[in-house]
Design a protein around this motif. Structure first.
Motif, mmCIF file in Angstrom:
data_model
loop_
_atom_site.group_PDB
_atom_site.id
_atom_site.type_symbol
_atom_site.label_atom_id
_atom_site.label_comp_id
_atom_site.label_asym_id
_atom_site.label_seq_id
_atom_site.Cartn_x
_atom_site.Cartn_y
_atom_site.Cartn_z
ATOM 1 N N ALA A 167 -1.691 10.894 12.168
ATOM 2 C CA ALA A 167 -2.586 9.888 12.742
ATOM 3 C C ALA A 167 -2.876 8.788 11.721
ATOM 4 C CB ALA A 167 -3.881 10.537 13.217
ATOM 5 N N MET A 168 -3.084 9.181 10.457
ATOM 6 C CA MET A 168 -3.348 8.182 9.434
ATOM 7 C C MET A 168 -2.118 7.309 9.182
ATOM 8 S SD MET A 168 -4.829 8.474 5.564
ATOM 9 C CE MET A 168 -3.373 9.264 4.916
ATOM 10 N N VAL A 169 -0.957 7.921 9.119
ATOM 11 C CA VAL A 169 0.278 7.165 8.909
ATOM 12 C C VAL A 169 0.485 6.177 10.045
ATOM 13 C CG1 VAL A 169 2.801 7.380 8.843
ATOM 14 C CG2 VAL A 169 1.381 8.896 7.444
ATOM 15 N N LEU A 189 0.846 -1.191 0.000
ATOM 16 C CA LEU A 189 0.000 0.000 0.000
ATOM 17 C C LEU A 189 0.882 1.242 0.000
ATOM 18 C CD1 LEU A 189 -2.847 1.327 0.445
ATOM 19 C CD2 LEU A 189 -2.323 1.220 2.884
ATOM 20 N N PHE A 190 0.552 2.195 -0.864
ATOM 21 C CA PHE A 190 1.292 3.453 -0.944
ATOM 22 C C PHE A 190 0.322 4.613 -0.752
ATOM 23 C CE2 PHE A 190 3.631 0.314 -3.336
ATOM 24 C CZ PHE A 190 4.911 0.449 -2.808
ATOM 25 N N LEU A 191 0.601 5.454 0.225
ATOM 26 C CA LEU A 191 -0.223 6.621 0.515
ATOM 27 C C LEU A 191 0.464 7.843 -0.077
ATOM 28 C CD1 LEU A 191 -0.919 5.767 4.267
ATOM 29 C CD2 LEU A 191 -2.309 5.187 2.268
ATOM 30 N N PRO A 201 -6.835 3.035 3.868
ATOM 31 C CA PRO A 201 -5.466 2.825 4.349
ATOM 32 C C PRO A 201 -5.394 1.938 5.596
ATOM 33 C CG PRO A 201 -6.214 5.015 4.912
ATOM 34 C CD PRO A 201 -7.289 4.393 4.069
ATOM 35 N N ILE A 202 -6.540 1.654 6.196
ATOM 36 C CA ILE A 202 -6.586 0.832 7.411
ATOM 37 C C ILE A 202 -7.737 -0.166 7.299
ATOM 38 C CG2 ILE A 202 -5.565 2.594 8.907
ATOM 39 C CD1 ILE A 202 -8.410 3.320 9.797
ATOM 40 N N ALA A 231 2.785 -0.922 4.348
ATOM 41 C CA ALA A 231 2.331 0.385 3.873
ATOM 42 C C ALA A 231 3.472 1.390 3.917
ATOM 43 C CB ALA A 231 1.167 0.877 4.733
ATOM 44 N N PHE A 232 3.457 2.289 2.955
ATOM 45 C CA PHE A 232 4.442 3.351 2.844
ATOM 46 C C PHE A 232 3.696 4.651 2.580
ATOM 47 C CE2 PHE A 232 6.272 -0.620 1.507
ATOM 48 C CZ PHE A 232 7.485 -0.656 2.184
ATOM 49 N N ALA A 233 4.121 5.730 3.225
ATOM 50 C CA ALA A 233 3.472 7.036 3.056
ATOM 51 C C ALA A 233 4.490 8.032 2.531
ATOM 52 C CB ALA A 233 2.901 7.525 4.377
#
Length: 108
Positions: A94-96, A13-15, A56-57, A65-67
């Motif tokens: 918070a999301m990360v 997953l990439f944010l 993302p969650i 996951a990577f942001a």
């Protein structure tokens, strides 16, 4: 966005902010393998979400996951909330943290 490792078949997953584009070379360096478009069936089976609505969650299994670091420059970010027409707002850190994402440079 979700990509699949070419060798392992594993999902990643990439944010990334909507104004930026994921640099696949940088992303592959982080995952340790070349990446390709993920199989839609595998995405649904492993995340519980269909393409276009992958949050993302809340995935059915743990997905690395990577942001992108530029996300941290925003006061608020928006992400898919499980359906193609649903989103939610969050404070970037918070999301990360919730996504257990590694912060890195993912864009050019």
């Amino acid at each position: 966005m979700i990509f699949q490792g070419e060798a392992s078949g594993r999902l990643f997953l990439f944010l990334v902010s909507g104004v930026n584009q994921l640099d696949l070379t940088k992303a592959a360096a982080l995952t340790g393998e070349p990446l390709k478009r993920a199989d839609p069936r595998q995405i649904r089976d492993e995340t519980g979400f269909a393409i276009g609505g992958v949050a993302p969650i809340g995935h059915l299994i743990a997905i690395p996951a990577f942001a992108d670091e530029t996300l941290l420059g925003f006061d608020r970010v928006w992400a898919a909330a499980g359906a193609h027409d649903a989103v939610f707002a969050a404070e970037p850190r918070a999301m990360v943290k919730a996504a257990q994402a590694v912060v890195a440079t993912l864009t050019s």
